[in-house]
Design a protein around this motif. Structure first.
Motif, PDB file in Angstrom:
ATOM      1  N   LEU A  16       0.825  -1.212   0.000  1.00 56.82           N
ATOM      2  CA  LEU A  16       0.000   0.000   0.000  1.00 56.82           C
ATOM      3  C   LEU A  16       0.858   1.261   0.000  1.00 56.82           C
ATOM      4  N   THR A  17       1.936   1.240   0.773  1.00 60.67           N
ATOM      5  CA  THR A  17       2.820   2.401   0.826  1.00 60.67           C
ATOM      6  C   THR A  17       3.516   2.592  -0.521  1.00 60.67           C
ATOM      7  N   GLY A  18       3.935   1.504  -1.131  1.00 60.96           N
ATOM      8  CA  GLY A  18       4.557   1.572  -2.452  1.00 60.96           C
ATOM      9  C   GLY A  18       3.606   2.158  -3.479  1.00 60.96           C
ATOM     10  N   PHE A  19       2.353   1.710  -3.432  1.00 62.92           N
ATOM     11  CA  PHE A  19       1.334   2.229  -4.343  1.00 62.92           C
ATOM     12  C   PHE A  19       1.133   3.725  -4.109  1.00 62.92           C
ATOM     13  N   GLN A  20       1.073   4.131  -2.841  1.00 64.29           N
ATOM     14  CA  GLN A  20       0.875   5.541  -2.519  1.00 64.29           C
ATOM     15  C   GLN A  20       2.052   6.391  -3.009  1.00 64.29           C
ATOM     16  N   VAL A  21       3.266   5.924  -2.775  1.00 61.52           N
ATOM     17  CA  VAL A  21       4.449   6.668  -3.201  1.00 61.52           C
ATOM     18  C   VAL A  21       4.493   6.772  -4.724  1.00 61.52           C
ATOM     19  N   MET A  22       4.237   5.657  -5.401  1.00 58.60           N
ATOM     20  CA  MET A  22       4.269   5.674  -6.866  1.00 58.60           C
ATOM     21  C   MET A  22       3.178   6.578  -7.437  1.00 58.60           C
ATOM     22  N   SER A  23       2.003   6.580  -6.812  1.00 59.01           N
ATOM     23  CA  SER A  23       0.935   7.449  -7.317  1.00 59.01           C
ATOM     24  C   SER A  23       1.292   8.918  -7.106  1.00 59.01           C
ATOM     25  N   ARG A  24       1.976   9.209  -6.014  1.00 58.59           N
ATOM     26  CA  ARG A  24       2.388  10.597  -5.776  1.00 58.59           C
ATOM     27  C   ARG A  24       3.483  11.029  -6.737  1.00 58.59           C
ATOM     28  N   VAL A  25       4.416  10.132  -7.005  1.00 56.92           N
ATOM     29  CA  VAL A  25       5.461  10.426  -7.988  1.00 56.92           C
ATOM     30  C   VAL A  25       4.821  10.630  -9.359  1.00 56.92           C
ATOM     31  N   PHE A  26       3.880   9.753  -9.708  1.00 65.55           N
ATOM     32  CA  PHE A  26       3.182   9.868 -10.986  1.00 65.55           C
ATOM     33  C   PHE A  26       2.481  11.211 -11.096  1.00 65.55           C
ATOM     34  N   LEU A  27       1.709  11.576 -10.064  1.00 63.91           N
ATOM     35  CA  LEU A  27       0.955  12.834 -10.117  1.00 63.91           C
ATOM     36  C   LEU A  27       1.876  14.046 -10.134  1.00 63.91           C
ATOM     37  N   THR A  28       2.951  13.972  -9.376  1.00 61.99           N
ATOM     38  CA  THR A  28       3.881  15.094  -9.309  1.00 61.99           C
ATOM     39  C   THR A  28       4.670  15.239 -10.604  1.00 61.99           C
ATOM     40  N   TRP A  29       5.234  14.130 -11.089  1.00 62.23           N
ATOM     41  CA  TRP A  29       6.104  14.211 -12.252  1.00 62.23           C
ATOM     42  C   TRP A  29       5.339  14.060 -13.568  1.00 62.23           C
ATOM     43  N   ALA A  30       4.602  12.953 -13.721  1.00 64.94           N
ATOM     44  CA  ALA A  30       4.006  12.613 -15.013  1.00 64.94           C
ATOM     45  C   ALA A  30       2.780  13.451 -15.358  1.00 64.94           C
ATOM     46  N   VAL A  31       2.238  14.163 -14.375  1.00 59.98           N
ATOM     47  CA  VAL A  31       1.099  15.029 -14.673  1.00 59.98           C
ATOM     48  C   VAL A  31       1.479  16.490 -14.416  1.00 59.98           C
ATOM     49  N   THR A  32       1.721  16.843 -13.162  1.00 61.62           N
ATOM     50  CA  THR A  32       1.907  18.251 -12.805  1.00 61.62           C
ATOM     51  C   THR A  32       3.186  18.856 -13.381  1.00 61.62           C
ATOM     52  N   HIS A  33       4.283  18.149 -13.261  1.00 65.96           N
ATOM     53  CA  HIS A  33       5.540  18.678 -13.813  1.00 65.96           C
ATOM     54  C   HIS A  33       5.523  18.672 -15.339  1.00 65.96           C
ATOM     55  N   SER A  34       4.976  17.610 -15.912  1.00 68.21           N
ATOM     56  CA  SER A  34       5.012  17.438 -17.365  1.00 68.21           C
ATOM     57  C   SER A  34       4.027  18.326 -18.116  1.00 68.21           C
ATOM     58  N   VAL A  35       2.956  18.711 -17.470  1.00 68.98           N
ATOM     59  CA  VAL A  35       1.950  19.564 -18.112  1.00 68.98           C
ATOM     60  C   VAL A  35       1.963  20.906 -17.385  1.00 68.98           C
ATOM     61  N   ARG A  36       2.817  21.785 -17.837  1.00 69.82           N
ATOM     62  CA  ARG A  36       3.022  23.073 -17.160  1.00 69.82           C
ATOM     63  C   ARG A  36       1.733  23.881 -17.019  1.00 69.82           C
ATOM     64  N   GLU A  37       0.806  23.690 -17.929  1.00 72.06           N
ATOM     65  CA  GLU A  37      -0.444  24.449 -17.908  1.00 72.06           C
ATOM     66  C   GLU A  37      -1.282  24.172 -16.663  1.00 72.06           C
ATOM     67  N   VAL A  38      -1.094  23.021 -16.021  1.00 73.97           N
ATOM     68  CA  VAL A  38      -1.896  22.701 -14.827  1.00 73.97           C
ATOM     69  C   VAL A  38      -1.227  23.161 -13.538  1.00 73.97           C
ATOM     70  N   GLN A  39       0.000  23.606 -13.611  1.00 76.58           N
ATOM     71  CA  GLN A  39       0.738  23.947 -12.395  1.00 76.58           C
ATOM     72  C   GLN A  39       0.127  25.093 -11.613  1.00 76.58           C
ATOM     73  N   SER A  40      -0.640  25.935 -12.262  1.00 82.23           N
ATOM     74  CA  SER A  40      -1.277  27.051 -11.560  1.00 82.23           C
ATOM     75  C   SER A  40      -2.729  26.748 -11.174  1.00 82.23           C
ATOM     76  N   GLU A  41      -3.173  25.535 -11.411  1.00 79.96           N
ATOM     77  CA  GLU A  41      -4.545  25.140 -11.052  1.00 79.96           C
ATOM     78  C   GLU A  41      -4.695  25.046  -9.532  1.00 79.96           C
ATOM     79  N   ASP A  42      -5.855  25.457  -9.025  1.00 78.47           N
ATOM     80  CA  ASP A  42      -6.134  25.337  -7.594  1.00 78.47           C
ATOM     81  C   ASP A  42      -6.130  23.881  -7.148  1.00 78.47           C
TER      82      ASP A  42
END
Length: 164
Positions: A16-42
């Motif tokens: 469960l912890t591995g899943f949580q860490v990987m999902s956070r890495v995914f959301l941080t890197w593969a979504v938020t970092h990679s799509v600069r347009e969403v970085q200012s979203e609330d």
């Protein structure tokens, strides 16, 4: 965090912890970092705030538990704040992915199209939609697991006034 679970410093599931860490890495890197347009979203602020408060409470809980001096307030916070923080974090995550979808589709981000020498295709836009859909069965299971844990650890409503 995963290592802490694996070596027994904290009593959490490695999976469960591995899943949580990987999902956070995914959301941080593969979504938020990679799509600069969403970085200012609330929505980004929403999930980052939820994650931050959650980890402060979680690691305060683990630290005081290791010291064999767990104040009831921290135990109560560990098994109560998730009621708001978990839906808040999930909402922020889903809204951020949703906001990224048009940009991912327009850019073709991380997608692989045919033909290519590997005869393989991958549509990152469709993958993000599947990730969002996966929250439907996963979120209730994890949320109600925490509700059961809360009841097991804190007991019934009349017991909440205890002070350790």
């Amino acid at each position: 965090m995963i290592v802490h679970c694996a070596i027994g410093i904290v009593p959490s599931s490695v999976v469960l912890t591995g899943f949580q860490v990987m999902s956070r890495v995914f959301l941080t890197w593969a979504v938020t970092h990679s799509v600069r347009e969403v970085q200012s979203e609330d929505s980004v602020l929403l999930f980052v705030a939820a994650w931050t408060v959650t980890e402060i409470i979680r690691y305060s809980f683990y630290t005081f538990s290791l010291l064999n001096h767990l104040p009831y307030l921290i135990k109560w916070a560990r098994y109560t704040f998730f009621i708001v923080l978990y839906p808040m974090g999930v909402s922020g995550e889903l809204l951020t992915i949703y906001a990224a979808l048009p940009h991912v589709q327009k850019m073709g981000l991380y997608s692989v199209t045919l033909p290519n020498k590997y005869n393989f295709s991958f549509d990152y836009h469709a993958f993000l939609i599947l990730v969002m859909i996966s929250y439907i069965p996963l979120f209730p299971q994890l949320y109600f697991h925490m509700i059961r844990q809360r009841k097991k650890v804190l007991g019934h409503a009349g017991d909440y006034s205890k002070v350790e």
